[in-house]
Enzyme design. Sequence first.
Site, PDB file in Angstrom:
ATOM      1  N   LYS A  54      54.532  40.804  47.700  1.00 20.09           N
ATOM      2  CA  LYS A  54      53.616  41.581  48.287  1.00 20.09           C
ATOM      3  C   LYS A  54      52.914  40.625  49.510  1.00 20.09           C
ATOM      4  O   LYS A  54      52.582  40.704  50.653  1.00 20.09           O
ATOM      5  CB  LYS A  54      52.449  42.256  47.722  1.00 20.09           C
ATOM      6  CG  LYS A  54      52.970  43.454  46.915  1.00 20.09           C
ATOM      7  CD  LYS A  54      51.990  44.000  45.893  1.00 20.09           C
ATOM      8  CE  LYS A  54      52.545  45.166  45.069  1.00 20.09           C
ATOM      9  NZ  LYS A  54      51.926  45.568  44.017  1.00 20.09           N
ATOM     10  N   GLN A  98      46.543  44.084  40.583  1.00 21.24           N
ATOM     11  CA  GLN A  98      47.872  44.297  40.043  1.00 21.24           C
ATOM     12  C   GLN A  98      47.770  44.851  38.706  1.00 21.24           C
ATOM     13  O   GLN A  98      47.304  44.091  37.814  1.00 21.24           O
ATOM     14  CB  GLN A  98      48.667  42.973  40.055  1.00 21.24           C
ATOM     15  CG  GLN A  98      50.132  43.018  39.669  1.00 21.24           C
ATOM     16  CD  GLN A  98      50.999  43.987  40.728  1.00 21.24           C
ATOM     17  OE1 GLN A  98      50.964  43.934  41.834  1.00 21.24           O
ATOM     18  NE2 GLN A  98      51.892  44.805  39.961  1.00 21.24           N
ATOM     19  N   ASP A 121      45.780  51.182  47.130  1.00 24.10           N
ATOM     20  CA  ASP A 121      46.631  51.454  46.107  1.00 24.10           C
ATOM     21  C   ASP A 121      46.578  52.949  45.961  1.00 24.10           C
ATOM     22  O   ASP A 121      47.482  53.592  45.374  1.00 24.10           O
ATOM     23  CB  ASP A 121      46.391  50.727  44.931  1.00 24.10           C
ATOM     24  CG  ASP A 121      47.760  49.661  44.608  1.00 24.10           C
ATOM     25  OD1 ASP A 121      48.624  49.824  45.009  1.00 24.10           O
ATOM     26  OD2 ASP A 121      47.434  48.995  43.655  1.00 24.10           O
TER      27      ASP A 121
END
Length: 291
Positions: A54, A98, A121
């Site tokens: 990422k 994460q 997200d």
Amino acid sequence: MSAHIIDGKAVAARLRARIATQVTDFVTAAGRAPGLAVVLVGEDPASAVYVRSKGKATREAGMESIEHRLAADIGQAELLALIDTLNADPAVDGILVQLPLPEGIDEQAVITRIDPDKDVDGFHPVNVGRLATGLDGFVPCTPAGCVMLLKETIGDLTGLDAVVIGRSNIVGKPMAALLIAESCTVTVAHSRTRDLAGVVARADIVVAAVGRPEMVRGEWIKPGATVIDVGINRTEAGLVGDVDFAGAMSVAAAVTPVPGGVGPMTIACLLRNTLISAHRRAGIAFDERAA
Ligand code: NDP
């Protein structure tokens, strides 16, 4: 007959190239690059790989990657304090923590602490609600990428029968919401579904997000269906999806491979969400639907 292999890598590369151009325009207009903060807690090897890729993709798109790596035994209060700092930082347009988080940290409390307008997200309950009600927010990256691949392959999805296998907050539920928004007739299957094979057999679109290697058999699939395989399973034979790829290829019209299907789209959609956030926060006009 052999199905078309949906090249997620190529679609994602095109999307990323488009984003890189739009980032250049944003920098000219705003005088700064969009910023994505990624927080990794602990040493989970798969998570470390995701965070690395990422960060790399963020920098390649011309955005600022702000990485925070924290020890597994960090207290929840300290993690929440970091999120508060990132929420308040004007250089940060997107915040991604994460998952999964180490035991002892309340995942939902962490997700809920992120400013919904920086929640790239799309997991914050406010964004879940926005998606369900058709308001602008942030759509979770993996299902957003799946819909892009479907539209790229099929075109208009209106009226098609879609089955989503899996009902997680990260993939299955938002996937179903997005397919409803595309006017599909949607069935959500899960571990308690009776006659999964029969449910799959009726579907024009099958999205498998289960986490069980090759569970969806080729003989279940309706001839001419489009199959999106979200699963990533590490086996002795290497990475495999949730769908029996060879079996699906002999009956479906189009199938995503694993790897090289959904995975690359997830990161591209994360960059897209960050770019959208940067424009919203800077008050710069941006055609989000065309992006
Ligand atoms: P979860 O484990 O959270 O959810 C799995 C879902 O599958 C659950 O709803 C579960 O049902 C259902 N399920 C389990 N067994 C069966 C069965 N025998 N029949 C029917 N349904 C079943 O997984 P995620 O949604 O987080 O991820 C799914 C897969 O997608 C994983 O392989 C993951 O690695 C991959 N993934 C890939 C991404 C990418 O970028 N390509 C991103 C995110 C995930 P129930 O609710 O009843 O337990």
